[in-house]
Motif scaffolding. Structure first.
Motif, short mmCIF file in Angstrom:
data_model
loop_
_atom_site.label_atom_id
_atom_site.label_comp_id
_atom_site.label_asym_id
_atom_site.label_seq_id
_atom_site.Cartn_x
_atom_site.Cartn_y
_atom_site.Cartn_z
N ASP A 92 22.18 1.34 41.60
CA ASP A 92 22.04 0.32 40.51
C ASP A 92 20.98 -0.86 40.70
OD1 ASP A 92 23.94 1.35 38.87
OD2 ASP A 92 25.58 0.53 39.89
N TYR A 93 20.00 -1.09 39.85
CA TYR A 93 18.98 -1.86 39.79
C TYR A 93 19.02 -3.04 38.94
CZ TYR A 93 16.73 1.74 42.70
OH TYR A 93 16.58 2.95 43.52
N ARG A 94 18.97 -4.40 39.50
CA ARG A 94 19.10 -5.46 38.51
C ARG A 94 17.94 -6.37 38.73
NH1 ARG A 94 23.92 -5.15 40.75
NH2 ARG A 94 23.74 -7.39 41.48
N VAL A 95 17.13 -6.81 37.69
CA VAL A 95 16.27 -7.88 37.87
C VAL A 95 16.67 -9.16 37.38
CG1 VAL A 95 14.01 -8.72 37.22
CG2 VAL A 95 14.22 -6.02 37.49
N GLU A 96 16.48 -10.03 38.29
CA GLU A 96 17.05 -11.59 38.08
C GLU A 96 15.74 -12.47 38.25
OE1 GLU A 96 20.46 -11.72 40.54
OE2 GLU A 96 21.73 -10.43 39.44
N PHE A 132 37.70 -1.31 58.22
CA PHE A 132 37.11 -1.23 56.99
C PHE A 132 36.30 -0.03 56.85
CE2 PHE A 132 37.58 -5.77 57.72
CZ PHE A 132 38.47 -6.11 56.74
N ILE A 133 36.27 0.67 55.56
CA ILE A 133 35.24 1.51 55.20
C ILE A 133 34.37 1.13 54.13
CG2 ILE A 133 34.82 3.98 54.58
CD1 ILE A 133 37.48 4.86 55.51
N ILE A 134 32.94 1.03 54.76
CA ILE A 134 32.12 0.54 53.87
C ILE A 134 31.73 1.46 52.56
CG2 ILE A 134 29.51 -0.22 53.41
CD1 ILE A 134 29.70 -1.35 56.41
N THR A 135 31.84 0.87 51.46
CA THR A 135 31.53 1.89 50.41
C THR A 135 30.37 1.62 49.50
OG1 THR A 135 33.00 0.31 48.76
CG2 THR A 135 33.88 2.05 49.75
N ALA A 136 29.62 0.37 49.65
CA ALA A 136 28.50 0.01 49.03
C ALA A 136 27.94 -1.31 49.54
CB ALA A 136 28.71 -0.22 47.42
N ILE A 137 26.67 -1.35 49.53
CA ILE A 137 26.00 -2.75 49.72
C ILE A 137 24.93 -3.04 48.67
CG2 ILE A 137 25.88 -1.98 52.19
CD1 ILE A 137 23.00 -1.41 51.81
N THR A 138 24.88 -4.32 48.57
CA THR A 138 23.78 -5.04 47.78
C THR A 138 22.84 -5.85 48.49
OG1 THR A 138 25.48 -5.42 45.93
CG2 THR A 138 23.72 -6.65 45.63
N LEU A 139 21.76 -5.51 48.07
CA LEU A 139 20.38 -6.10 48.64
C LEU A 139 19.97 -7.07 47.68
CD1 LEU A 139 19.00 -2.62 49.85
CD2 LEU A 139 20.34 -4.24 51.04
N ARG A 140 19.36 -7.95 48.32
CA ARG A 140 18.63 -9.17 47.83
C ARG A 140 16.97 -9.18 47.87
NH1 ARG A 140 20.81 -12.59 49.66
NH2 ARG A 140 19.14 -13.41 51.26
N LEU A 141 16.11 -8.73 47.04
CA LEU A 141 14.70 -8.53 47.32
C LEU A 141 13.85 -9.47 46.28
CD1 LEU A 141 14.83 -4.42 47.50
CD2 LEU A 141 15.26 -6.02 49.18
N HIS A 142 12.73 -9.37 46.72
CA HIS A 142 11.71 -10.31 46.19
C HIS A 142 10.72 -9.49 45.23
CE1 HIS A 142 13.24 -13.97 47.68
NE2 HIS A 142 13.43 -13.29 48.89
N ARG A 143 10.50 -9.75 44.01
CA ARG A 143 9.50 -9.18 43.24
C ARG A 143 8.08 -9.52 43.60
NH1 ARG A 143 10.88 -10.24 37.50
NH2 ARG A 143 9.33 -8.37 37.01
#
Length: 335
Positions: A73-77, A173-184
């Motif tokens: 999933d991609y989200r622009v903030e 724990f078993i990791i199911t997902a990660i969220t990354l914080r990138l710069h545009r």
């Protein structure tokens, strides 16, 4: 679906022979929770990604899980972009996708093998950037009761090739997902190693992440063997950190010593130590240290875990004798 007596020789990039008593590939958090709920409390549990950072030392009893959650999933903030990837997403797919969008953050981590779920376990890093620099949070399932949990980056206890999941709370724990914080927008980091030589005096703010990614891929392909062609687990030893006094003693005897400043002294280039100890391109039975990159242990065909242990032990012993430095293995031995 659970496979029984499953062949794992293709599930580890060193191509070592091993089998899993029971193997599952859950494609959702619910499926994973169901697996855990149906597991005996004393049954061994192993979690694999693409098997790019482990040494399979024999068959795996109990339940082996290879997460197959592959949604992105991609989200622009504003000036930032957030990317959430399932644990089964191939890591380099994220670099290709985000670099193609012009988003900064993953270009230096291009072509690192493995999956998104394995990235925080190891705190992957390359060319001056670590996952910790771009991670927002980690989603996981608690092994004990199947409940979903979330860790902010600051809670993951990241260190050099280390994390909460690998060390203090390993196996919980078993990791199911990660969220990354990138710069545009903004500068790319090109001040490290081969990138500095490649881009010279270029203004980092004018560089596109796709160009940096292409340079990183070229550098890695020229330096590291493709596991699909010559089985290997990437860098086999961590770069050791020594005190300032130890570094100065080594530098007096070895003026060409490759090292980098570190908060605890100096970080030495393990590949340089191994090459200087005479192991670059040298074989011991069916395994050897790569002819172009002494840090990479390769399987020339037919190797077993005992062969890997023998070579790793011999390399460590020679480096210790010559430099009084202990090398730590990076790939994780299982079981």
């Amino acid at each position: 679906m659970i496979e029984r007596d499953a062949d794992l020789s293709g599930a580890n990039t060193l191509a070592l022979p091993a089998r899993a008593e029971r193997l599952a590939r859950p494609d959702s958090g619910e499926a994973l929770a169901g697996l855990l709920a149906g597991r005996r409390g004393d049954e061994p549990l192993y979690v694999l990604g693409q098997g790019s950072n482990l040494v399979l030392d024999g068959d795996l009893p109990g339940l082996t899980v290879i997460p197959a959650l592959d949604r992105i999933d991609y989200r622009v903030e504003g000036d930032q972009a957030r990317v959430t990837a399932g644990a089964g997403v191939v890591w380099d797919r994220l670099g290709a996708d985000t670099g193609g969008r012009g988003w900064r953050g993953l270009e230096n981590l291009s072509l690192i093998p493995g999956t998104a779920g394995a990235a925080p376990f190891q705190n992957i890093g390359a060319y001056g950037v670590e996952l910790a620099d771009v991670l927002d949070s980690v989603e996981a399932v608690a092994v004990a009761d199947g409940r979903p949990v979330r860790f902010l980056a600051a809670e993951c206890e990241f260190d050099y090739r280390d994390s909460l999941f690998k060390s203090r709370r390993r196996g919980e724990f078993i990791i199911t997902a990660i969220t990354l914080r990138l710069h545009r927008h903004g500068p790319c980091r090109v001040d490290y190693g081969g990138l500095a030589a490649r881009f010279g005096d270029a203004d980092p703010a004018t560089l596109e992440p796709a160009a940096v990614r292409a340079a990183v891929i070229e550098l890695r392909q020229n330096k590291l063997p493709d596991p699909a062609v010559l089985p290997n687990a990437g860098s086999f030893f961590k770069n050791p950190v020594v005190s300032v006094a130890h570094y100065q003693r080594l530098k007096e005897n070895e003026p060409e010593l490759v090292a980098f400043p570190h908060r605890d002294g100096h970080k030495l280039a393990a590949g340089w130590l191994i090459e200087r100890a005479g192991w670059k391109g040298r074989r011991l039975g069916p395994v050897g240290m790569h002819r172009d990159q002494a840090l990479v242990l390769v399987n020339h065909g037919g190797a077993r875990a005992a062969d890997v242990r023998a070579l790793a032990g011999a390399v460590r012993a020679d480096v210790r004798e010559r430099f009084d430095v202990d090398l730590e293995q990076e790939p994780i031995p299982l079981p």
